[in-house]
Design a protein around this motif. Structure first.
Motif, PDB file in Angstrom:
ATOM      1  N   MET A  41     -11.130  13.280  12.874  1.00  0.00           N
ATOM      2  CA  MET A  41     -12.130  13.540  12.933  1.00  0.00           C
ATOM      3  C   MET A  41     -12.426  14.651  14.329  1.00  0.00           C
ATOM      4  O   MET A  41     -12.128  15.580  13.754  1.00  0.00           O
ATOM      5  CB  MET A  41     -14.037  13.123  12.931  1.00  0.00           C
ATOM      6  CG  MET A  41     -13.586  12.210  11.423  1.00  0.00           C
ATOM      7  SD  MET A  41     -15.443  11.030  11.735  1.00  0.00           S
ATOM      8  CE  MET A  41     -16.820  12.596  11.176  1.00  0.00           C
ATOM      9  N   SER A  74     -20.060  19.912  15.632  1.00  0.00           N
ATOM     10  CA  SER A  74     -20.199  19.058  14.196  1.00  0.00           C
ATOM     11  C   SER A  74     -19.481  17.339  13.907  1.00  0.00           C
ATOM     12  O   SER A  74     -20.100  16.238  14.097  1.00  0.00           O
ATOM     13  CB  SER A  74     -20.769  19.686  13.058  1.00  0.00           C
ATOM     14  OG  SER A  74     -21.857  20.233  13.318  1.00  0.00           O
ATOM     15  N   ARG A  75     -18.176  17.659  13.801  1.00  0.00           N
ATOM     16  CA  ARG A  75     -17.196  17.333  13.772  1.00  0.00           C
ATOM     17  C   ARG A  75     -17.134  15.858  14.991  1.00  0.00           C
ATOM     18  O   ARG A  75     -16.904  14.002  14.989  1.00  0.00           O
ATOM     19  CB  ARG A  75     -15.769  17.521  13.060  1.00  0.00           C
ATOM     20  CG  ARG A  75     -15.613  17.883  11.637  1.00  0.00           C
ATOM     21  CD  ARG A  75     -13.786  18.226  11.783  1.00  0.00           C
ATOM     22  NE  ARG A  75     -14.381  19.320  10.568  1.00  0.00           N
ATOM     23  CZ  ARG A  75     -14.072  18.871   9.766  1.00  0.00           C
ATOM     24  NH1 ARG A  75     -13.791  17.613   8.793  1.00  0.00           N
ATOM     25  NH2 ARG A  75     -14.362  19.997   8.352  1.00  0.00           N
ATOM     26  N   GLN A 118     -13.173   5.514   8.428  1.00  0.00           N
ATOM     27  CA  GLN A 118     -13.394   6.750   8.581  1.00  0.00           C
ATOM     28  C   GLN A 118     -12.842   6.847  10.708  1.00  0.00           C
ATOM     29  O   GLN A 118     -13.145   5.820  11.488  1.00  0.00           O
ATOM     30  CB  GLN A 118     -14.643   7.199   8.953  1.00  0.00           C
ATOM     31  CG  GLN A 118     -15.238   8.611   9.767  1.00  0.00           C
ATOM     32  CD  GLN A 118     -14.575   9.438   8.631  1.00  0.00           C
ATOM     33  OE1 GLN A 118     -14.239   9.385   7.697  1.00  0.00           O
ATOM     34  NE2 GLN A 118     -13.349  10.368   9.348  1.00  0.00           N
ATOM     35  N   THR A 134     -22.528   3.627  16.431  1.00  0.00           N
ATOM     36  CA  THR A 134     -22.936   2.872  15.075  1.00  0.00           C
ATOM     37  C   THR A 134     -21.890   1.326  15.307  1.00  0.00           C
ATOM     38  O   THR A 134     -22.195   0.143  14.947  1.00  0.00           O
ATOM     39  CB  THR A 134     -22.884   3.158  13.891  1.00  0.00           C
ATOM     40  OG1 THR A 134     -24.055   4.634  13.728  1.00  0.00           O
ATOM     41  CG2 THR A 134     -23.133   2.686  12.585  1.00  0.00           C
ATOM     42  N   ALA A 157     -19.048  15.044  17.090  1.00  0.00           N
ATOM     43  CA  ALA A 157     -20.981  14.846  17.393  1.00  0.00           C
ATOM     44  C   ALA A 157     -20.609  13.217  16.256  1.00  0.00           C
ATOM     45  O   ALA A 157     -21.217  12.697  16.570  1.00  0.00           O
ATOM     46  CB  ALA A 157     -22.296  15.177  17.304  1.00  0.00           C
ATOM     47  N   ALA A 158     -20.095  13.915  14.522  1.00  0.00           N
ATOM     48  CA  ALA A 158     -20.067  12.893  13.791  1.00  0.00           C
ATOM     49  C   ALA A 158     -19.060  11.294  14.474  1.00  0.00           C
ATOM     50  O   ALA A 158     -19.063  10.611  14.179  1.00  0.00           O
ATOM     51  CB  ALA A 158     -19.542  13.388  12.004  1.00  0.00           C
ATOM     52  N   ALA A 159     -18.486  11.967  14.293  1.00  0.00           N
ATOM     53  CA  ALA A 159     -17.117  10.715  15.558  1.00  0.00           C
ATOM     54  C   ALA A 159     -17.619  10.183  16.271  1.00  0.00           C
ATOM     55  O   ALA A 159     -17.407   9.552  16.599  1.00  0.00           O
ATOM     56  CB  ALA A 159     -16.212  11.287  15.965  1.00  0.00           C
ATOM     57  N   ASP A 160     -18.675  10.574  17.735  1.00  0.00           N
ATOM     58  CA  ASP A 160     -19.334   9.501  18.545  1.00  0.00           C
ATOM     59  C   ASP A 160     -20.525   9.425  18.627  1.00  0.00           C
ATOM     60  O   ASP A 160     -20.668   7.433  18.030  1.00  0.00           O
ATOM     61  CB  ASP A 160     -19.942  10.757  19.340  1.00  0.00           C
ATOM     62  CG  ASP A 160     -18.736  11.403  20.001  1.00  0.00           C
ATOM     63  OD1 ASP A 160     -17.539  11.062  20.280  1.00  0.00           O
ATOM     64  OD2 ASP A 160     -19.628  12.357  21.402  1.00  0.00           O
ATOM     65  N   ALA A 161     -20.899   9.408  16.706  1.00  0.00           N
ATOM     66  CA  ALA A 161     -21.301   8.692  15.785  1.00  0.00           C
ATOM     67  C   ALA A 161     -21.232   7.308  15.634  1.00  0.00           C
ATOM     68  O   ALA A 161     -22.093   6.159  15.363  1.00  0.00           O
ATOM     69  CB  ALA A 161     -22.576   9.508  15.177  1.00  0.00           C
ATOM     70  N   PHE A 162     -20.022   7.726  14.517  1.00  0.00           N
ATOM     71  CA  PHE A 162     -19.748   6.572  14.403  1.00  0.00           C
ATOM     72  C   PHE A 162     -19.395   5.443  15.242  1.00  0.00           C
ATOM     73  O   PHE A 162     -19.182   4.065  14.811  1.00  0.00           O
ATOM     74  CB  PHE A 162     -18.185   6.769  13.331  1.00  0.00           C
ATOM     75  CG  PHE A 162     -18.861   7.061  12.139  1.00  0.00           C
ATOM     76  CD1 PHE A 162     -18.893   6.318  10.526  1.00  0.00           C
ATOM     77  CD2 PHE A 162     -18.201   8.528  11.992  1.00  0.00           C
ATOM     78  CE1 PHE A 162     -19.224   7.051   9.849  1.00  0.00           C
ATOM     79  CE2 PHE A 162     -18.115   9.396  10.405  1.00  0.00           C
ATOM     80  CZ  PHE A 162     -18.957   7.867   9.210  1.00  0.00           C
ATOM     81  N   PRO A 205     -12.867   8.243  13.810  1.00  0.00           N
ATOM     82  CA  PRO A 205     -12.695   9.021  14.711  1.00  0.00           C
ATOM     83  C   PRO A 205     -12.512  10.498  15.526  1.00  0.00           C
ATOM     84  O   PRO A 205     -12.488  11.585  15.831  1.00  0.00           O
ATOM     85  CB  PRO A 205     -13.548   8.575  15.830  1.00  0.00           C
ATOM     86  CG  PRO A 205     -14.409   6.814  14.875  1.00  0.00           C
ATOM     87  CD  PRO A 205     -13.140   6.570  14.719  1.00  0.00           C
TER      88      PRO A 205
END
Length: 105
Positions: free
Chosen positions: A12, A79-80, A7, A90, A82-87, A9
């Motif tokens: 995203m 949301s996209r 993925q 992690t 936020a998901a990119a930041d979470a990836f 980021p």
């Protein structure tokens, strides 16, 4: 089961920018057409004025609907991001928050 999960980021975030940009036409449609509404009687005559209340209700509901669509696209863009930041977080932590990781993974 997926063997490789890749993925990007930045991809995203680009998609999130696209979602946010897609909200602009919906907000524009929500404004309606004030010129058309002002010319209603001239276009259809005084006999159509009783029907005008239905038109006003339709236009109000239409505005609410398009605003909801625009808000949804903006939320999807957020949301996209936020998901990119979470990836990235992690990944930076060595994948410690990945659930059900096998020892050989």
């Amino acid at each position: 089961m997926v063997k490789d999960f890749m993925q990007d980021p930045q991809d995203m975030r680009r998609q999130g920018d696209g979602d946010r940009a897609a909200s602009a036409p919906a907000y524009e449609q929500a404004k309606g057409d004030p010129e058309w509404e002002a010319e209603f009687e001239n276009m259809f005559g005084k006999a159509a004025n009783p029907f005008r209340m239905y038109v006003r209700q339709y236009l109000a509901d239409r505005s609410i609907g398009y605003t909801t669509i625009g808000d949804g696209r903006n939320t999807m863009g957020d949301s996209r991001y936020a998901a990119a930041d979470a990836f990235e977080t992690t990944d930076a932590e060595g994948g410690a928050e990945v659930r059900r990781a096998m020892p050989e993974a």
